[in-house]
Scaffold this motif. Structure first.
Motif, PDB file in Angstrom:
ATOM      1  N   ALA A 165       0.831  -1.203   0.000  1.00 31.22           N
ATOM      2  CA  ALA A 165       0.000   0.000   0.000  1.00 31.22           C
ATOM      3  C   ALA A 165       0.865   1.252   0.000  1.00 31.22           C
ATOM      4  N   PRO A 166       0.471   2.264  -0.749  1.00 34.41           N
ATOM      5  CA  PRO A 166       1.239   3.529  -0.737  1.00 34.41           C
ATOM      6  C   PRO A 166       1.113   4.242   0.606  1.00 34.41           C
ATOM      7  N   VAL A 180       2.643  15.898   7.795  1.00 42.35           N
ATOM      8  CA  VAL A 180       3.645  16.829   8.326  1.00 42.35           C
ATOM      9  C   VAL A 180       3.095  17.446   9.597  1.00 42.35           C
ATOM     10  N   GLY A 181       3.938  17.528  10.631  1.00 40.67           N
ATOM     11  CA  GLY A 181       3.554  18.160  11.875  1.00 40.67           C
ATOM     12  C   GLY A 181       4.104  19.567  11.987  1.00 40.67           C
ATOM     13  N   ASP A 182       3.337  20.417  12.660  1.00 39.90           N
ATOM     14  CA  ASP A 182       3.767  21.794  12.834  1.00 39.90           C
ATOM     15  C   ASP A 182       3.195  22.311  14.150  1.00 39.90           C
ATOM     16  N   PRO A 228       1.922   2.351  10.545  1.00 42.47           N
ATOM     17  CA  PRO A 228       2.325   3.381  11.518  1.00 42.47           C
ATOM     18  C   PRO A 228       1.287   3.549  12.624  1.00 42.47           C
ATOM     19  N   THR A 229       1.723   4.105  13.714  1.00 38.80           N
ATOM     20  CA  THR A 229       0.850   4.296  14.860  1.00 38.80           C
ATOM     21  C   THR A 229      -0.321   5.210  14.519  1.00 38.80           C
ATOM     22  N   SER A 230      -1.427   4.966  15.169  1.00 40.66           N
ATOM     23  CA  SER A 230      -2.610   5.796  14.939  1.00 40.66           C
ATOM     24  C   SER A 230      -2.555   7.113  15.703  1.00 40.66           C
ATOM     25  N   PHE A 232       6.159  12.240   7.756  1.00 38.38           N
ATOM     26  CA  PHE A 232       6.009  10.875   8.259  1.00 38.38           C
ATOM     27  C   PHE A 232       4.744  10.272   7.659  1.00 38.38           C
ATOM     28  N   SER A 233       4.601   8.986   7.779  1.00 31.87           N
ATOM     29  CA  SER A 233       3.485   8.272   7.146  1.00 31.87           C
ATOM     30  C   SER A 233       2.270   8.238   8.058  1.00 31.87           C
ATOM     31  N   ALA A 234       1.113   8.389   7.432  1.00 35.76           N
ATOM     32  CA  ALA A 234      -0.144   8.318   8.160  1.00 35.76           C
ATOM     33  C   ALA A 234      -0.471   6.867   8.491  1.00 35.76           C
TER      34      ALA A 234
END
Length: 225
Positions: free
Chosen positions: A71-72, A77-79, A155-157, A172-174
């Motif tokens: 899966a892609p 992005v965090g800010d 990845p973590t939820s 980072f990945s969703a």
């Protein structure tokens, strides 16, 4: 002068409608039709259905692993806003990665449904309603298991914690999510269609009824003496 002798009357020939007439042994009556042996009992079919359900459901774990692998990734992005709170947003708002995640799951489920239907058909060519029901129920359970396994491996939820861990402005990945819940039915639908097609094309046919020896007839349909 003597009167002429009267010939004796011919022997009485029994009428074709005489109930006491003995059957004509030259043309034996057709025997009762004999059919092939019945299939297995309902108890055996139910047991096979349970086996198919469990076996197909277990394969869902493999689907989950492959889905997570192929899966892609959806980039996030965090800010930090003006109040000092962390916010997370999509890096590419026009990206189609989320659609690709659902599409990958659907295509893989269709492929797994095809393979499972083929395996069940090769194992039991005669089919049967319990077997088909087991295949459909197993496909739904397998899809649910694959969904959970893929989500667990992804990845973590907790995206806020993930954003803080990687830092401000770092991609980072969703979490791996399945947006189109209808994809959970893809496995079962594919399995049912494929199994039905294989049974119709290559499944065993009911034997024709076998009657007694046929009486030979001439070209006009009359019995040959």
């Amino acid at each position: 002068m003597t009167a002429p002798l009267t010939p004796p009357p011919p022997p009485h020939e029994p009428s074709s409608h005489d109930p006491w007439q003995a059957p004509d042994t030259r043309y034996p009556a057709p025997a009762e039709p004999r059919y092939g042996q019945d299939g297995p009992g309902m108890r055996t079919e139910l047991l096979e259905s349970v086996v198919v359900t469990v076996a197909v459901a277990v394969l869902g774990a493999l689907l989950g692993v492959v889905w997570w692998w192929l899966a892609p990734h959806v980039p996030l992005v965090g800010d930090v806003d003006e109040q000092g709170s962390w916010v997370v947003y999509l890096k590419d708002t026009e990206g189609e990665q989320a659609v690709g995640v659902d599409g990958t799951f659907t295509l893989l489920a269709l492929a797994f449904g095809f393979v499972s239907a083929l395996a069940v058909f090769l194992w039991r060519r005669r089919g049967g309603v319990p077997l088909v029901v087991g295949l459909a129920v197993g496909g739904v359970l397998a899809s649910l298991l694959a969904w959970r396994v893929g989500t667990w491996l992804g990845p973590t939820s907790d995206v806020l914690a993930h954003a803080k861990a990687v830092g401000k402005g770092v991609t980072f990945s969703a979490p791996l999510k399945l947006g189109a819940k209808g994809a959970l039915l893809a496995w079962s639908l594919a399995a049912l269609v494929v199994h039905l097609g294989l049974t119709a094309l290559f499944g065993p046919r009911d034997p024709e009824p076998i009657y007694g020896d046929a009486v030979p007839k001439d070209g006009y349909g009359a019995p040959v003496q």
